[in-house]
Write an enzyme that holds these catalytic residues in place. Structure first.
Site, short mmCIF file in Angstrom:
data_model
loop_
_atom_site.label_atom_id
_atom_site.label_comp_id
_atom_site.label_asym_id
_atom_site.label_seq_id
_atom_site.Cartn_x
_atom_site.Cartn_y
_atom_site.Cartn_z
N ARG A 231 79.88 0.82 28.66
CA ARG A 231 78.71 1.47 29.27
C ARG A 231 79.30 2.33 30.14
NH1 ARG A 231 76.89 -0.41 25.81
NH2 ARG A 231 76.01 -2.63 25.61
N SER B 290 69.91 -4.72 32.89
CA SER B 290 70.67 -5.52 33.53
C SER B 290 71.44 -4.65 34.78
CB SER B 290 72.01 -5.64 32.61
OG SER B 290 71.34 -6.23 31.41
N GLU C 267 76.06 -1.57 36.60
CA GLU C 267 75.56 -0.67 35.48
C GLU C 267 74.75 0.32 36.13
OE1 GLU C 267 74.35 -2.37 31.95
OE2 GLU C 267 73.12 -0.60 31.51
C1 LIG Z 1 63.80 -3.19 30.46
C2 LIG Z 1 65.19 -2.51 30.34
C3 LIG Z 1 66.15 -2.94 29.42
C4 LIG Z 1 67.15 -2.21 29.28
N1 LIG Z 1 68.17 -2.75 28.38
C5 LIG Z 1 69.25 -1.99 28.10
C6 LIG Z 1 70.11 -2.28 27.17
O1 LIG Z 1 70.02 -3.42 26.40
N2 LIG Z 1 71.52 -1.71 26.88
C7 LIG Z 1 71.65 -0.90 27.96
O2 LIG Z 1 72.81 -0.06 27.74
N3 LIG Z 1 71.00 -0.42 28.65
C8 LIG Z 1 69.71 -0.85 29.00
N4 LIG Z 1 68.96 -0.31 29.90
C9 LIG Z 1 69.41 0.72 31.01
C10 LIG Z 1 68.71 2.00 30.41
O3 LIG Z 1 67.41 1.55 29.43
C11 LIG Z 1 69.88 2.97 29.62
O4 LIG Z 1 70.94 3.08 30.33
C12 LIG Z 1 69.51 4.21 29.15
O5 LIG Z 1 69.86 4.73 28.04
C13 LIG Z 1 69.21 5.20 30.07
O6 LIG Z 1 68.55 6.43 29.86
P1 LIG Z 1 67.51 7.18 30.70
O7 LIG Z 1 67.17 8.46 29.82
O8 LIG Z 1 66.51 6.32 31.30
O9 LIG Z 1 68.70 7.70 31.76
P2 LIG Z 1 68.59 7.69 33.19
O10 LIG Z 1 68.43 6.22 33.89
O11 LIG Z 1 67.53 8.88 33.62
O12 LIG Z 1 69.95 8.48 33.85
C14 LIG Z 1 71.26 7.52 33.46
C15 LIG Z 1 72.41 8.52 33.78
O13 LIG Z 1 72.42 9.29 32.58
C16 LIG Z 1 72.57 10.80 33.28
N5 LIG Z 1 71.73 11.72 32.33
C17 LIG Z 1 70.21 11.44 31.73
N6 LIG Z 1 69.93 12.31 30.79
C18 LIG Z 1 71.10 13.20 30.86
C19 LIG Z 1 71.33 14.45 30.05
N7 LIG Z 1 70.42 14.81 29.41
N8 LIG Z 1 72.39 15.19 30.45
C20 LIG Z 1 73.33 14.68 31.19
N9 LIG Z 1 73.15 13.40 32.23
C21 LIG Z 1 72.15 12.79 31.83
C22 LIG Z 1 71.78 10.64 34.63
O14 LIG Z 1 72.46 11.78 35.64
C23 LIG Z 1 72.42 9.25 34.99
O15 LIG Z 1 73.83 9.24 35.44
C24 LIG Z 1 67.80 -0.91 30.20
C25 LIG Z 1 66.71 -0.67 31.01
C26 LIG Z 1 65.56 -1.23 31.37
C27 LIG Z 1 64.43 -0.69 32.16
#
Ligand SMILES: Cc1cc2nc3c(=O)[nH]c(=O)nc-3n(C[C@H](O)[C@H](O)[C@H](O)COP(=O)(O)OP(=O)(O)OC[C@H]3O[C@@H](n4cnc5c(N)ncnc54)[C@H](O)[C@@H]3O)c2cc1C
Length: 330
Positions: A185, A235, A310
């Protein structure tokens, strides 16, 4: 972390006027961050800019740097806890407007804003195996790559060949798989000031119908296990291998500490799953941070393991840290 530390900004109006000239940039001011957060938490952001192309992203980055504005890059906000104070800078939202994808043989190239479940399904439909584990993960592909997200003990980094990024000068940087430093992660993209715009992957040949069946199974298991009704960020705490072997995953440790349902303000440890914090309606970031502190202490007292987060907290000055690290410790 995507922050340019700058002296107090003098000419925000000038920056907004310059950004407004970019035809491929959607610009909004005074946006409640809760509207960009899966937790539905967070005060106002001065400006939110959503680029429609890589070129517009580069142009916006140059303007933001030239004006010395604090910058925060987000995808779908599904792993972020925005502060109640909001953020006095520019949020660069890499979203659906940048979500093209192409598949050539076993190679897949996709833009950072594509919705991860759509990406995973398209990979599977093309008879490629390896993205099944990501089918239920909300968020953008860019966020997934930065977090090395995944499930079932997999991370998206395993299939990544290279990632194309922009730096704060709008210059292109391509990182190979090895340069990304993927681990559980995490990746170096969390600490280097790079904006992910595209990534290339290689997957194994598979049978599309089998892959689809596997994805349906994964989705069904997730629906059973995770709270679906109330806003949450997935999580909250990371699994720690040493702790896993002796105590189990974070959810189990939290539940055994009797914390299911524990509430501070409108933030509550989900009754269904110890590793989720849900927003009962009007939760503030302060409530979530306090609950995180309470959980860590209670679990440490029982197990002698500290749980780390995380989920990442965005402090009001735009600093991004795992949510167990108090902003004042920076
Ligand atoms: C219901 C639920 C279930 C989930 N289950 C999982 C799971 O099973 N496994 C898991 O790993 N995660 C899980 N997550 C967490 C989350 O979905 C992941 O980490 C997801 O991939 C984050 O993507 P995001 O676009 O929302 O990023 P954000 O939350 O917007 O950003 C996360 C990080 O990435 C950076 N970032 C985002 N986009 C970019 C970009 N284009 N360039 C540079 N930096 C960037 C941001 O600055 C930040 O540091 C879950 C979340 C929820 C709400």
């Amino acid at each position: 972390m995507h922050v340019i530390d700058a002296p107090r900004l003098l000419d925000f109006a000038g920056l907004v006027a310059a950004l407004a000239q970019l035809p491929e940039l959607r610009l909004r001011q005074g946006v409640p961050l809760r509207s960009l957060s899966r937790w539905q938490i967070g005060g106002p952001a001065r400006v939110v800019a959503e680029p429609l192309s890589v070129a517009a992203t580069a142009q916006a980055l140059r303007l933001i740097k030239a004006h010395g504005a604090p910058l925060l890059v987000i995808g779908d906000g599904s792993n972020l806890l925005f502060d109640d104070e909001g953020f006095d800078g520019v949020v660069l939202h890499i979203g659906r407007a940048m979500s093209s994808m192409r598949i050539e043989g076993r190679r897949v190239v996709a833009q950072a804003g594509i919705w991860t479940p759509i990406f995973a399904r398209r990979v599977g439909c093309a008879g490629l195996s390896g993205a099944e584990h990501a089918v239920g993960i909300p968020g953008t592909l860019g966020g997934l790559v930065v977090m090395n997200g995944g499930s079932l003990r997999k991370g998206i980094g395993e299939n990544l060949v290279s990632v194309t990024c922009l730096d704060h000068d709008g210059e292109t940087r391509v990182l190979s798989h090895d340069e990304c430093g993927f681990a559980y992660r995490t990746s170096v993209l969390q600490t280097r000031e790079l904006i992910v715009v595209e990534a290339e992957f290689e997957f194994a040949p598979g049978e599309a119908r089998e892959i689809r069946r596997e994805m349906i199974k994964i989705m069904a298991a997730r629906r059973k296990k995770f709270p679906l009704r109330l806003p949450n960020c997935g999580s909250v705490f990371l699994s720690n291998p040493a702790m896993y072997d002796t105590v189990g995953p974070p959810g189990k440790a939290i539940e055994e500490a009797g914390l299911r349902g524990t509430r501070i303000g409108d933030a509550q440890i989900a009754p269904e799953h110890g590793n989720f914090i849900v927003n009962l309606g009007a939760a503030r970031s302060a409530d979530v941070l306090a609950l995180i502190g309470l959980v860590r202490k209670a679990v440490y007292e029982r197990t002698r393991f500290w749980l780390d987060c995380e989920v990442r907290h965005v402090s009001s000055n735009g600093h991004l840290t795992p949510a167990h690290i108090p902003a004042e410790a920076l």
